[in-house]
Scaffold this active site. Sequence first.
Site, mmCIF file in Angstrom:
data_model
loop_
_atom_site.group_PDB
_atom_site.id
_atom_site.type_symbol
_atom_site.label_atom_id
_atom_site.label_comp_id
_atom_site.label_asym_id
_atom_site.label_seq_id
_atom_site.Cartn_x
_atom_site.Cartn_y
_atom_site.Cartn_z
ATOM 1 N N ASP A 346 138.448 54.172 19.543
ATOM 2 C CA ASP A 346 139.340 55.006 18.749
ATOM 3 C C ASP A 346 138.782 56.418 18.673
ATOM 4 O O ASP A 346 137.573 56.632 18.606
ATOM 5 C CB ASP A 346 139.462 54.408 17.351
ATOM 6 C CG ASP A 346 140.540 55.081 16.529
ATOM 7 O OD1 ASP A 346 141.571 55.469 17.109
ATOM 8 O OD2 ASP A 346 140.363 55.199 15.311
ATOM 9 N N CYS A 376 150.058 51.713 23.422
ATOM 10 C CA CYS A 376 148.814 51.759 22.661
ATOM 11 C C CYS A 376 149.231 51.652 21.205
ATOM 12 O O CYS A 376 149.885 50.683 20.828
ATOM 13 C CB CYS A 376 148.012 53.015 22.977
ATOM 14 S SG CYS A 376 148.981 54.524 23.092
ATOM 15 N N SER A 377 148.931 52.641 20.378
ATOM 16 C CA SER A 377 149.425 52.628 19.010
ATOM 17 C C SER A 377 150.658 53.516 18.899
ATOM 18 O O SER A 377 151.735 53.056 18.540
ATOM 19 C CB SER A 377 148.333 53.094 18.045
ATOM 20 O OG SER A 377 148.774 53.027 16.708
ATOM 21 N N ALA A 378 150.510 54.802 19.241
ATOM 22 C CA ALA A 378 151.660 55.712 19.219
ATOM 23 C C ALA A 378 152.442 55.676 20.519
ATOM 24 O O ALA A 378 153.587 56.110 20.569
ATOM 25 C CB ALA A 378 151.198 57.141 18.932
ATOM 26 N N GLY A 379 151.810 55.179 21.592
ATOM 27 C CA GLY A 379 152.506 55.104 22.873
ATOM 28 C C GLY A 379 152.544 56.413 23.618
ATOM 29 O O GLY A 379 153.477 56.655 24.398
ATOM 30 N N GLY A 381 149.104 58.758 23.934
ATOM 31 C CA GLY A 381 147.789 59.211 24.393
ATOM 32 C C GLY A 381 147.192 58.324 25.459
ATOM 33 O O GLY A 381 147.151 58.668 26.643
ATOM 34 N N ARG A 382 146.702 57.183 25.061
ATOM 35 C CA ARG A 382 146.142 56.232 26.006
ATOM 36 C C ARG A 382 147.212 55.737 26.981
ATOM 37 O O ARG A 382 146.950 55.556 28.176
ATOM 38 C CB ARG A 382 145.520 55.061 25.241
ATOM 39 C CG ARG A 382 144.286 55.456 24.450
ATOM 40 C CD ARG A 382 143.714 54.310 23.630
ATOM 41 N NE ARG A 382 144.212 54.312 22.269
ATOM 42 C CZ ARG A 382 143.647 53.633 21.259
ATOM 43 N NH1 ARG A 382 142.569 52.898 21.487
ATOM 44 N NH2 ARG A 382 144.145 53.670 20.048
ATOM 45 N N GLN A 420 147.397 63.036 25.047
ATOM 46 C CA GLN A 420 147.378 63.869 23.845
ATOM 47 C C GLN A 420 146.266 64.895 23.771
ATOM 48 O O GLN A 420 146.434 65.933 23.147
ATOM 49 C CB GLN A 420 147.273 62.968 22.615
ATOM 50 C CG GLN A 420 148.595 62.377 22.185
ATOM 51 C CD GLN A 420 148.423 61.571 20.935
ATOM 52 O OE1 GLN A 420 147.728 60.565 20.947
ATOM 53 N NE2 GLN A 420 149.027 61.980 19.853
#
Length: 761
Positions: A346, A376-379, A381-382, A420
Amino acid sequence: MNNSCSHVTGECYGCFDGYWDSFCDHECNTTSYGEGCRQTCSVNCVNQLCHHETGFCNSCNESRLGDFCEIGRQQEDESGGGASILAVVGALVVILVILAVVGGIFIWRNRKQKSTEKRKDENDIHLSNWTFRFHTAPFEECEAENGEVTAASAPTNSVTDTIAVSVQELKTYIQQHSVDSHFLDQFLSVPMTSGSPQTCGVLPENIKKNRYKNIIPYDASRVPLLTVDGEKDSDYINASFVKGYMTDKAFIASQGPNDIVLNDFVRMLWEQKIDKVVMLTNLIEEGKKKCSMYWPVEGEEEFGDVSVRLLTTHVFAEYTIRHLRLSKSGEPCRHLTQFHFTAWPDKSVPESPWGLVDFHHRVMAVPGSGPVLVHCSAGVGRTGTFIGLCNLLKEAEATGSMDFQSVLWKLRQDRMHTIQTVEQYKYLHKVALVGYYTAGTIINVKDMHFRLADLESDEDNSTSSRNYKQEFDAVVEVCDATVPKIREPINEGDQTVYQNLGGTANRRKDRLSNILPNPAYRPDLTAAVPHEDTYINAVLVPNLTKNGHDILTQLPLPLTVTDFWRLVTQFNAGLIVAFAADSDQPDETVGDFLPKSETEPFENDRFLVETKHHTERGLVSEFTLTVHKKIVPGMDSSITETKKTLALLLCKTSELDPESVLELQEQISFRRPTGSSRTIYMCRNGADHCGLMCVQSILLDRLKFDQCLAVPVVVGSIKAIRPQVIPTVDQYKCLYRVLKLAYDSQNVYGNVTDVSSASEI
């Protein structure tokens, strides 16, 4: 609210106005405010945007005034009466004064124009940039899925002056720009958002379906769901179609589902006929819930109308692969493979690119017909980094070059904020370099003899795709471009590279000044007594199934014998694989650390080490050791375990031909500890012989499970941690030849037969 939360999970019992979610760590979406974010911003606010706590409009639509834009200008004028006439007269006077002042300034500036022209141009540029950022304030900060804040730019329809980098020049390109602002300049030149409409995602009925308030899919590329029971808002989910290289809708980039949309997420898997899911976040990171679990721990679980059954789970060091079966009443069931990368920290990027490249190989090896769903979480960055890697490698295969800036721009045309941070953008270059040079190097056992014959070809044979030396040189060069250099500091203030942190005192604990541990992988010892040093020249390395599990270290110096036994006891070693110093040429740098016999234990002021059951097995002397920790004044009173038993395999030869290596590996496999116990590999320099055995052990495990040879990827992943591992092409050849010998003779693991799930992976 009132600092009140669950003592088990930390989830809040209530949130202050303007905040929501389990931990109250998210502000209301831009079109809602107040308690529980249940109130909607006034329709008279521009774009219906308001403050998340008060509901005050950011700005008003035309002819509206007031905090909530509730007052019409006509209404205000009527209430003003005669006072408005006086206001007009006053305004005219003020305007006349301003005109006089401006006129004077204009005359003065004309006189100074020629002498200040150059400086004026520069200031105008800076002022223009500042003003531009000021006017884009509503989009200035984006709550990243890894917790970072990133700057946004204004929308644009194209990006110009991109540079495609030849794959042959990529290594040099990365090295040249590793310390300048080139990657940052490229990253900032591409707008975070395309400016396309995002009306659906900010509708009041959809706000809570967004994990992050300012990551909203574009209307044009969002993934529409089928409506349920005529409810028009049931078609929304925070996910976007993303183009592949020369392919439309090759991917779906999605946020990790929250509890509200969990059933919708599974419904999307069903409706879009998804057969591969790439998950790049853990469920919980740094105490925060990043994604809801959309598969069962075991057995079967229903998510709305779709049932999900977990068929198999295969855990590897940096990722987990799950096979799921989806079923819906009245329709044929479907199978799905979830590839879950678990080693992306993270608020950061992985320390090494090799694990993600290995993961990418896994994903691409499984055939699929529909789009690959990546989240990922927000979809963004990763997720964007992984999709960017896929597209760049396709581009390299087709054109022999990679245009990173263009790929970044194209991704953001389909989904805002993809990739990001500049760190992710830099990391993408390294991963793409490793991915290109390792493409096609994972060999299935059915192709082993053909490929090994190719690798055995003469160095000057132009018909060979790649021989041993070329493949080895490529791994070394890629590591050289992607692994930070580690050296002794020139002076105490030199902090430009990874180094032996701790200064002069710790340098005496390194046998060789050019083999130092990267602090990111070094095990820190626990100080059992006050002021005890925590440094040891050792690194944590993965085995097949656990990341950072095993250890490479040097044979102890006289100064570090106690530190070595602290390492053994504190890091729960169950097996030590050691290469003895040459007894014919005594090495004074190697300290005595083992019992001399069953009747002569090793003892110093901190440890007593006894041995029993000494056995000679071919190239190995096998010992069962019992380590007793002494209680000394000042020792931490919480230390209660004072005795530990483990095995030691002392290798009596340094002539490591393939037959010898395979024999040693048989002994290691037989005595390898299970559970949380670690294996420590050690030799004089902590890299050469012990590194070969460590790498070979992982490769043999992969041969058993995967029926494949993954030599470059495994070698690169360990060299990224300890660059001096596998230092010569002869050792590199040995790895392949041991694998061939093991497969042909079935000497290590018995019959290497097809594993039903391995063929799918």
